[in-house]
Motif scaffolding. Structure first.
Motif, PDB file in Angstrom:
ATOM      1  N   ALA B 329       9.392  -1.466 -11.628  1.00  0.00           N
ATOM      2  CA  ALA B 329      10.492  -1.497 -10.671  1.00  0.00           C
ATOM      3  C   ALA B 329      10.126  -2.381  -9.500  1.00  0.00           C
ATOM      4  CB  ALA B 329      10.802  -0.085 -10.196  1.00  0.00           C
ATOM      5  N   PHE B 330       8.869  -2.272  -9.095  1.00  0.00           N
ATOM      6  CA  PHE B 330       8.455  -3.110  -7.970  1.00  0.00           C
ATOM      7  C   PHE B 330       8.582  -4.587  -8.329  1.00  0.00           C
ATOM      8  CE2 PHE B 330       5.147  -5.642  -6.009  1.00  0.00           C
ATOM      9  CZ  PHE B 330       5.578  -5.568  -4.690  1.00  0.00           C
ATOM     10  N   THR B 331       8.105  -4.935  -9.519  1.00  0.00           N
ATOM     11  CA  THR B 331       8.229  -6.330  -9.921  1.00  0.00           C
ATOM     12  C   THR B 331       9.681  -6.761  -9.909  1.00  0.00           C
ATOM     13  OG1 THR B 331       6.346  -6.052 -11.340  1.00  0.00           O
ATOM     14  CG2 THR B 331       7.669  -7.975 -11.708  1.00  0.00           C
ATOM     15  N   PHE B 332      10.532  -5.878 -10.409  1.00  0.00           N
ATOM     16  CA  PHE B 332      11.961  -6.175 -10.440  1.00  0.00           C
ATOM     17  C   PHE B 332      12.458  -6.544  -9.048  1.00  0.00           C
ATOM     18  CE2 PHE B 332      16.292  -4.131 -10.182  1.00  0.00           C
ATOM     19  CZ  PHE B 332      16.955  -5.151 -10.814  1.00  0.00           C
ATOM     20  N   LEU B 333      12.127  -5.695  -8.094  1.00  0.00           N
ATOM     21  CA  LEU B 333      12.621  -5.915  -6.735  1.00  0.00           C
ATOM     22  C   LEU B 333      11.999  -7.169  -6.118  1.00  0.00           C
ATOM     23  CD1 LEU B 333      14.189  -4.838  -4.321  1.00  0.00           C
ATOM     24  CD2 LEU B 333      12.138  -3.646  -3.637  1.00  0.00           C
ATOM     25  N   ILE B 614       0.343  -6.211  -3.235  1.00  0.00           N
ATOM     26  CA  ILE B 614       0.885  -4.900  -3.593  1.00  0.00           C
ATOM     27  C   ILE B 614       0.763  -4.665  -5.085  1.00  0.00           C
ATOM     28  CG2 ILE B 614       2.938  -3.452  -3.573  1.00  0.00           C
ATOM     29  CD1 ILE B 614       3.855  -4.968  -1.122  1.00  0.00           C
ATOM     30  N   SER B 615       1.071  -5.713  -5.860  1.00  0.00           N
ATOM     31  CA  SER B 615       1.065  -5.494  -7.302  1.00  0.00           C
ATOM     32  C   SER B 615      -0.339  -5.236  -7.810  1.00  0.00           C
ATOM     33  CB  SER B 615       1.696  -6.681  -8.016  1.00  0.00           C
ATOM     34  OG  SER B 615       0.985  -7.847  -7.696  1.00  0.00           O
ATOM     35  N   VAL B 616      -1.331  -5.904  -7.199  1.00  0.00           N
ATOM     36  CA  VAL B 616      -2.709  -5.635  -7.622  1.00  0.00           C
ATOM     37  C   VAL B 616      -3.031  -4.165  -7.358  1.00  0.00           C
ATOM     38  CG1 VAL B 616      -5.118  -6.112  -7.116  1.00  0.00           C
ATOM     39  CG2 VAL B 616      -3.514  -7.982  -7.348  1.00  0.00           C
ATOM     40  N   VAL B 617      -2.625  -3.701  -6.193  1.00  0.00           N
ATOM     41  CA  VAL B 617      -2.856  -2.295  -5.885  1.00  0.00           C
ATOM     42  C   VAL B 617      -2.180  -1.412  -6.919  1.00  0.00           C
ATOM     43  CG1 VAL B 617      -2.374  -0.473  -4.220  1.00  0.00           C
ATOM     44  CG2 VAL B 617      -3.143  -2.713  -3.437  1.00  0.00           C
ATOM     45  N   LEU B 618      -0.940  -1.781  -7.254  1.00  0.00           N
ATOM     46  CA  LEU B 618      -0.203  -0.952  -8.211  1.00  0.00           C
ATOM     47  C   LEU B 618      -0.893  -0.931  -9.569  1.00  0.00           C
ATOM     48  CD1 LEU B 618       3.523  -1.721  -7.404  1.00  0.00           C
ATOM     49  CD2 LEU B 618       2.287   0.402  -7.107  1.00  0.00           C
TER      50      LEU B 618
END
Ligand code: NFV
Ligand code: SF4
Ligand code: SF4
Ligand code: SF4
Lengths: 155, 628, 125, 123, 363, 283
Positions: B329-333, B614-618
């Motif tokens: 979802a994060f990637t989507f946004l 952020i994505s690395v953290v995710l």
């Protein structure tokens, strides 16, 4: 009330006004604006200031035509959909008033577009402007009736 | 027989590809490729009609030969990667190739106990993937006939490099079929790597410096994915002693499955260019447009989704799954945000692709039956519509020499057909009642009790609408005074554009049939209750329903009414100029407003940086979810 | 009555600089016709006191603009250029005679000496 | 914003301030300048009004006994009224009514009545 | 390849509802940020300065009165003062006080008008209505005392044309009291409304030095902290009245708004003072029909700042040259300085922040 | 089925009447708030009828289609609402219409309408998530997106007080009222002339007005179902919200795009989270 009458009545009841200041001295303009304000409140007659020729029924012009804005005036007039009425407010718009003899002034707006109602005065009183607009709304209705016939002829 | 069919669908394109390499005469080559494409489509249609799925298929006669070939292929491929990475001095690719080579040797020679596994596992998912690969793939390849001629003419490429190009495309199609059909995980791994390699070769097709640099980036990132995929397989093998997909899928004791699942998911993320790996996909846009359409939007990047979907039952109801959902979802946004700041059509499409892949991943992460259904539906519709849009952009670019959406202002006057098709393509991708939106509806509906995800989805969809709407506006802008010109469309290009448009619309129109025929059985395969039902264009769950026909009817009425109105208008209407504050309107150097790219809020570079962090953290969080 | 001293045309910039450095505010420039020449009066102010100087310009002469020193002089110099036809050089922005007048207006209407010819095409914006 | 709210509330609870023109007409002010009127009987056709008028909208022709006035050029400044020696020119408080076309007001001295004769102006 | 420019261009005017007057700005914007602004004027240019050749100096009073309907009486005043100085006559004291009364009434009406338009520019319709409602009181006063609502034409060379008798003066003061109340309400609204502050604070900042050097005048200048007000030079009766220039230091639109609001209170106060101190006597003196030769510069503080009148005569009935530099003309340079870097939404606010009066500017 | 079609048709016919009437009230009330009388209540109908019979002025053909699409999707969404369809689907259909509305304005080449359209996009960006948040919050209370099921719940307002405020906000944005009258406004005086409406004229402007009425009714209906136990009370609540919006319009200035996005997003996310937390807390 039949549809036809209602439509005709609508034209009388909902004249939308476009105001263009064409090298006037502001005197007439602020009086037109004053017509919108609570004390004169022209919205009582359904008149609203729309600021966009494409939505307007009545073009209210103040001031004289000069060499630079005659095209603007023409463009605005052309972009208004039929039926449309032009009201010339103030003596400037009628003939050029006191500016007639200045070098950059062409004269009244009727040199560029046809005028239906003249509101004299310098500046015209708000009451007179309301009179003028009211009259214009009536002319609008008449023009619509005529236009309807014109369309029938087309078909 | 049927397993031979499957085998053929993998082998045939590869062989055809190799033959193409030696066909130097253009017309013969084209005829040959066209026939091969026909055969490929035919094969997949036959399989759709005849295969009883889900089932495993085996063809023992060829097993050993294939296995050995693939093993050799594995090493050959890695060595080749080593070679090219030396050549272009891309040490990261070298590093990851070595990192694969070492475990591979160890695994193949010292761990793997030879025993025969079934060759193919075919279920509806594979069939769907296969249909996309063959039909969409073939149409794109057909499109490339016209495109590549023009492309080479423009770039003055001589002698022609088309044989190489089409060869790789065909081989790639075979490899993709391999990925989706293989039951043997090692085979899957091999084909996976073949797609990586073909992606590399196609991105660098133009041999410009930029192309090679971007291809190198794609290579190393995907090699990294390869490493984790291999690691995942090895982990599975060490824990469960099998490399057969069927066996893996039927694992009951899921204690040790999560870590390998993480690795596989990681591989999927790289292949699907999720944050922070999106850079390779964006770089890949230097490739000729058919490549972008085929590999980088409709098929290869879907391999990641396919793998995740395939293994999704294994991590159902785990923390890992939830985290994957959030990550998706994060990637989507985030990529939707990035897309807003773009005016380059291909980059918009690339970001939008990543964004939609993120959405699919999110719904796989949610992992309920409706969510999986939504993911599969998205997969289908996205493949068709996005391929169509890419092809449109390619055509437009060849005509107007730019892929900037600002330059597409008034395109409908210059290229009426393509602009209209693009318009329809955009509609199918973002508006109701087309399939993409129905799937999105489904996802929001199933995600509704996961506040974070649904919140992200809500904002993300609004962003999507934003960047597509303004594109439509640009395409269709114009006045009666604009200069008009007709448009000549190359036959091959025309066929593929028209058929893709038709497919996009028809698929949306028959969404309930599609769902009942292909998606629902797959859900059942995955041993889930079916929550979403579909009848006659009405899709419903217990929570709500979406009906598409009224919307189609509405659009129809609107078209009819406006046609009537316009026809009437020609008699009484006045064709007027746009309002320009009273100034005389000049068509050519009139006033012009560019779209808002919100660059005053944040620029792409800065956003990318933060989003990557952020994505690395995710991803780290997902890893945590896998370990815990 | 005003007191004003005469300076030469090429000293204008120097004078303006002097006023600028001494903290004078630019008020305006006034152009008028005197005996077949143009007279331009420059007016500056400090603490309610006006300071003037003027130049006589031959119709053919070009006047150095002070709009690079006093940005505010830009409009008035354009105006003079347009209404009188006196040419200014080094204007910060040159409206090319379309600041006040339209395309079909009389040319340099406030001057009886005519020096400017309009030979531009459509620039009416 | 609360101050504005107070204003809103007070407006809502009070009657609107609108002057209901044209249903209720207001008396014009004592000194109001509405339009000029010429009592041609008193006029001596001296031509002073023509000379002082800043807008040149009065033409006096003594020979023909003609006093002509362009109402659509008059700016109602009142200069003529103030300078008229016989006070034949007066300032009416009511403004001139609107019209569909421009006209000229011509008054002739010899002719007794009608005093007002409208004629379309040919501009 | 057809390459459109990287920036958008938006025409602002000549026909535009926010600006009642025609002015054209060609705005180059990026997203909503204005990068450049090219003005184009001349839609109101009539060439009134040249009418001096056709009208005598008495008739010219009416012409300059019609330069602008908002500040008309003050134009007349400035012109009359210039001619009076040229001829060398002294105006009766009462006339001077009367001039102050009408000038200050004009200032109030002009500021209220401006305030309404500003409110309109940032989309606050009700405030527009409110301020124009208050303004109508002033219009009534003007009509009652001078005979016309807008262009009152009271000044003539040698004095004024109309008188205000005691009874009317009392009525006038009563009306002003109501206006004052309305203004207090208005002031409270401006000072406390969050949305108004959002739209004005920090918008169009003009530093003290910039304002001074760009030649800004009037509230635009005083909003930046420079206390220059022509009235302190004591023309007309200002020398006998007690007031201080209103100054704010922030230099943004909000500061200018506050300057104008405070000036309205100041004007009310000045009207009161003037009426109370007004001596009895004549209101005008006769002037000879011919002018002496000479040149004169006068400056008068208009609602928007100082107006600059230059007249030159070489005898006879007509002036040789009349030159008017209006406050807006002086402020335009500041506007052009403020526009780049603002956002599109702020353009109307910025244009209005200098209170432009184009008919004054272009004459 | 027959009954549903009946309801659909009735709703589709009634909605514009109600909407027009409400916008008449809006104008009248605004006038009173400003201390004047304002137009007659039926003014909006006069306006629309007049527009319908005016000459057609077109800039391009797509405009026509956009106007029709906008109107028809508004009609469809209201109709679906009346027969108690899926809330999310209704929202999507609404946004479909909007897409066309905006694209139509973008296509006309008038700088004002283009900037207006860009701003409308921003506005959409501001309120579309809010509406979806609303749907999601409703789901979290009632467990369904289906209106029929949602309405059995009765007193949603007690569970969703903050979402109610959000809806009020959406209403303000949708009605193009201050402080959100960015893309166009009810009133003419604004920096973009008529913004997104600039190049729609005559009958097509009328279509858009009618569509706006539909949308007004739709959002008011959404507010009303927050008290579905007694729809009369619900309607009163909706009207009260409408009234508050009018008052807010008259006590605020127009804000900027940036402010709107920041404000609406932070408010909507904050309110949603707090409200949903509150729901779980109440359980
Ligand atoms: N104040 C003032 Fe004027 C003058 N002079 C000016 O710009 O308003 Ni029309
Ligand atoms: S008629 Fe008079 S008030 Fe009106 S614009 Fe002309 S000069 Fe000004
Ligand atoms: S000034 Fe009086 S008397 Fe003389 S012509 Fe004029 S109106 Fe007649
Ligand atoms: S009122 Fe003024 S403009 Fe009218 S006629 Fe008399 S002097 Fe001339």
């Amino acid at each position: 009330m039949g549809l036809k009458e209602f439509v005709e009545k609508s034209f009388k009841k909902s004249p939308w006004v476009l105001h263009y200041n064409c090298s006037s001295c502001n005197g007439c303009d602020i009086e037109i604006l004053a017509c919108m304000t609570p004390l004169y409140d022209m919205e009582r007659f359904g008149m609203v200031n729309v600021g966009n020729p494409k939505h307007a029924d009545i073009l209210v012009v103040t001031g004289t035509v000069n060499h630079k804005n005659k095209e603007v005036l023409k463009n605005i007039y052309d972009q208004m959909p039929e039926p449309k009425v032009v009201v010339a407010v103030g003596v400037c718009a009628a003939t050029g008033g006191i500016f007639r003899e200045a070098y950059n002034v062409l004269g009244g707006i009727d040199k560029v577009i046809p005028v239906d109602v003249y509101v004299p005065g310098c500046p015209a009183k708000p009451e007179a402007i309301i009179d003028g607009l009211y009259k214009a709304a009536e002319i609008l209705k008449e023009k619509y009736e005529k236009m309807g016939k014109a369309e029938e002829v087309l078909k | 027989m049927q397993s031979n069919l499957l085998l053929l669908s993998i082998i045939f394109p590869i062989i055809a590809g190799i033959i193409v390499l030696f066909l130097r005469q253009s017309s013969i080559r084209k005829a040959f490729i066209a026939t091969s494409l026909g055969v490929i489509v035919l094969l997949s249609l036959i399989m759709l009609a005849t295969l009883k799925v889900p089932d495993i298929f085996n063809s023992p006669a060829y097993y050993n030969g294939m296995d050995v070939a693939i093993k050799i292929g594995d090493f050959a491929l890695l060595l080749y990667v080593l070679y090219i990475s030396f050549k272009i001095k891309e040490w990261r690719a070298t590093f990851f190739a070595v990192l694969q080579l070492v475990p591979l040797i160890y695994f193949e020679f010292f761990m793997l106990k030879e025993h025969e596994v079934a060759m193919f596992l075919v279920d509806e998912l594979s069939i769907i993937m296969n249909l996309i690969i063959s039909i969409v793939g073939s149409l794109i390849a057909l499109y490339a006939f016209g495109y590549m001629d023009h492309h080479e003419e423009e770039k003055h490429v001589s002698p022609t490099r088309q044989p190489r190009f089409f060869a790789i495309i065909l081989i790639f199609l075979g490899a993709m079929n391999g990925v989706v059909f293989s039951n043997n995980l090692m085979w899957m791994y091999f084909f996976w790597e073949v797609t990586t390699l073909s992606s590399f070769m196609l991105i660098s097709h133009d041999q410009t410096e930029e192309a090679i640099r971007n291809a190198a980036r794609a290579l190393w990132i995907n090699m990294m994915g390869g490493v984790t995929l291999l690691l995942g397989i090895i982990f599975i093998y060490t824990n469960y002693n099998t490399i057969s997909l069927v066996d893996v899928l039927s694992i009951k004791d899921t204690e040790h499955i999560l870590l390998p699942m993480f690795f596989i998911a990681f591989a999927a993320f790289t292949k699907s260019a999720q944050l922070p790996f999106q850079s390779w996909l964006l770089g890949a846009m230097v490739a000729p447009t058919p490549v972008s359409a085929l590999l980088h939007s409709s098929t290869m990047v879907k391999a990641g989704i396919y793998v995740l979907l395939r293994f999704s039952p294994l991590f159902r109801n785990t923390l890992l799954s939830d985290f994957i959902a959030i990550y998706g979802a994060f990637t989507f946004l985030a990529t939707a945000f990035l897309a807003i700041s773009q005016s380059n059509a291909k980059r918009i499409l690339a970001y939008s692709t990543v964004s939609n892949l993120g959405l699919m991943i999110a719904s796989i992460g949610i992992n309920t039956s409706s969510a999986i259904a939504a993911a599969i539906l998205l997969l289908i519709f996205h493949a068709v519509s996005k391929a169509l849009l890419f092809l449109c952009v390619g055509t437009i670019e060849q005509h107007i020499g730019s892929r900037d959406i600002e330059d597409m202002k008034g395109l409908v006057n210059r290229m009426p057909v393509t602009a209209t098709i693009t318009f329809i393509g955009i509609l199918t991708i973002m508006a109701a009642p087309f399939g993409m939106l129905v799937s999105k509806w489904l996802i929001i509906e199933v995600a509704a009790n996961q506040i974070w995800i649904s919140g992200i989805l809500a904002i993300g969809s609004a962003l999507t609408v934003l960047y597509y709407t303004r594109w439509i506006g640009n395409l269709l802008s114009g006045t009666y005074f604009s200069k008009r010109s007709g448009e000549h469309i190359n036959t091959a290009i025309g066929i593929s554009l028209y058929s893709l448009t038709a497919i996009a619309i028809v698929l949306s129109f028959t969404i309930s049939t599609l769902y009942n025929m292909l998606v629902m059985p797959q859900i059942l395969n995955m041993k889930m209750d079916v929550a979403l039902k579909a009848v006659k264009g009405y899709l419903y769950t217990s929570n709500g329903g979406f009906t598409i026909y009224p919307i189609f009817i509405t659009i129809g009425i609107a078209i009819v009414l406006s046609l009537i109105s316009i026809r009437k208008s020609t008699r009484i209407a006045v064709k007027t100029t746009p309002y320009t504050a009273g100034l005389t309107y000049a068509e050519e150097d009139g006033y012009d407003v560019r779209n808002y790219y919100l660059t005053t809020f944040a620029t792409e570079g800065i956003l990318t940086k933060y989003f990557n962090y952020i994505s690395v953290v995710l991803i780290a969080v997902i890893l945590g979810g896998a370990i815990l | 009555m005003i007191n004003s001293r005469e300076v030469k045309v090429d000293e204008i910039e120097k004078e303006a600089k002097y006023y600028y450095d001494n903290g004078y505010r630019f008020v305006t420039e006034t152009c008028l016709e005197e005996d077949g020449k143009f007279k331009i009066i420059y007016t500056f102010e400090r603490e309610y006191e006006l300071e003037n100087f003027h130049v006589y310009v031959n119709p053919a002469e070009e006047v150095p603009s002070i709009s690079k020193i006093y940005f505010a002089a830009l409009l008035v110099e354009n105006e003079i250029q347009e209404l009188f036809g006196v040419k200014f050089k080094n204007l910060a922005i040159d409206f090319e005679g379309l600041l006040f007048l339209g395309e079909y207006s009389p040319i340099s209407p406030q001057a009886s000496i005519e020096i400017m010819r309009r030979d531009k095409g459509d620039k009416n914006e | 914003m609360l101050d504005m709210l107070k204003n809103v509330v007070s407006n809502l609870t009070h009657k609107p301030v609108t002057r209901k023109y044209p249903f209720e007409k207001r008396e014009p002010f004592e000194k109001a300048r509405g339009r000029i009127e010429n009592d041609i009987d008193k006029c001596i056709l001296c031509g002073i009004c023509q000379r002082v008028c800043p807008s040149n909208c009065i033409q006096v022709n003594r020979k023909e006994g003609r006093w002509a006035f362009q109402p659509f050029e008059c700016i109602i400044c009142g200069a003529c009224v103030e300078s008229c020696p016989t006070k034949s020119l007066t300032m009416a408080k009511e403004y001139r009514p609107i019209s569909n076309e421009k006209y000229e007001i011509v008054q002739k001295k010899e002719v007794q009545n009608p005093p007002n004769k409208d004629k379309k102006e040919g501009v | 390849m057809i390459r459109m420019s990287d920036k958008s261009t938006i025409p602002f005017g000549p026909q535009h509802p926010v600006l009642p007057e025609p002015i054209h700005l060609k705005l180059v914007v990026e997203d909503e940020k204005v990068v450049e602004a090219y003005p184009s004027f001349g839609f109101v240019h009539r060439g009134l300065e040249m009418l001096v050749q056709k009208k005598d100096f008495n008739q010219m009073v009416y012409v300059v009165d019609h330069i602008c309907g908002i500040c008309s009486a003050m134009h007349g005043q400035a012109y009359c003062q210039a001619v009076e100085e040229l001829i060398g006559i002294d105006v009766p004291e009462r006339a001077k006080y009367l001039r102050v009364v009408w000038a200050e009434l004009h200032r109030i009406h002009s500021h209220l008008l401006w305030f309404g338009l500003l409110a309109d520019a940032f989309g606050f319709e009700n405030l527009f209505m409110l301020s124009w409602r208050i303004r109508e009181k002033i219009m009534d006063i003007l009509e009652a005392t001078a005979g016309n609502r807008v262009i009152i034409s009271v000044n003539i060379v040698g004095g004024v044309r109309r008188d205000i008798d005691t009874e009317q003066a009392k009525w006038l003061l009563d009306e002003l009291k109501e206006v004052e109340e309305g203004l207090k309400e208005l002031e409270k609204i401006v000072k406390n409304n969050y949305t108004i502050k959002q739209r004005t604070v920090g918008i169009g900042v003009l530093s003290k030095d910039d304002a001074y050097m760009f030649g800004a005048v009037g509230p635009t200048l005083r909003g930046s902290g420079v206390p220059i007000d022509m009235r302190t030079t004591g023309y007309a009766a200002y020398g006998n009245l007690d007031f201080e220039p209103v100054v704010e230091t922030d230099g943004d639109t909000y500061a200018r708004t506050i300057v104008r609001v405070r000036e309205m209170f100041q004007s009310i106060d000045l009207v009161k003072q003037a009426i109370n101190k007004m001596p009895e006597g004549e209101i005008n003196v006769k002037v000879k029909p011919n002018l002496p030769a000479g040149e004169v510069i006068t400056r008068v503080e208009q609602p928007r700042g100082e107006v600059f009148y230059y007249i030159k005569s070489s005898g006879g009935k007509n002036l040789d040259r009349l030159r008017i530099r209006t406050p807006t003309f002086a402020n335009l340079a500041s506007l052009l300085h403020m526009l780049p870097g603002s956002t599109l939404a702020d353009v109307p606010v910025l244009v209005l922040t200098i209170d432009p009066c184009i008919s004054c500017t272009e004459r | 089925m027959i009954k549903e079609i009946g309801i659909f048709i009735v709703a589709v016919i009634l909605a514009p009447l109600i909407g027009g009437f409400l916008s008449g009230i809006d104008r009248k009330l605004t006038a009173f708030i400003q201390g004047r009388y304002g137009p007659p209540i039926w003014q909006p109908f006069y306006d629309v009828i007049k527009l319908l019979y005016k000459q057609r002025l077109l800039v391009n053909d797509f405009q026509v289609f956009s106007a029709y699409m906008y109107l028809l999707s508004a009609i469809l969404s209201v109709g679906l609402f009346a027969i108690k369809g899926d809330l999310l689907m209704i929202l999507f259909i609404m946004s479909l219409g909007l897409v066309f509305y905006i694209a139509g304005a973008l296509s006309t080449k008038s700088p004002y309408s283009q900037v207006g359209a860009q701003r409308e996009l921003m506005q959409m960006l501001a309120y579309e998530p809010m509406l979806i948040f609303f749907a999601i919050a409703v789901y979290n209370v009632t467990g369904s997106f289906n209106l029929a099921q949602i309405m059995t719940h009765g007193k949603l307002l007690l569970d969703l007080p903050l979402m109610f405020i959000l809806l009020g906000l959406v209403l303000t944005i949708k009605l193009k009222k201050s402080p959100f009258d960015l893309s166009a406004s009810e009133h003419a005086h604004q920096e973009l002339v008529r913004g997104i409406l600039t190049d729609y004229s005559g009958p097509y402007l009328a279509l858009i007005h009618i569509a706006d009425w539909y949308e007004l009714v739709l959002i008011l209906a959404m507010i009303a179902i927050l008290w579905s136990q007694n729809l009369v009370i619900g309607a009163l609540i909706a009207l009260a919200t409408f009234f508050v919006d009018i008052v807010i319009d008259n006590i605020t200035a127009r804000m900027t795009v940036k402010w709107m996005l920041a404000f609406s997003w932070s408010i909507s996310i904050l309110f949603t989270i707090v409200n949903i937390a509150y729901i779980y807390f109440r359980r």
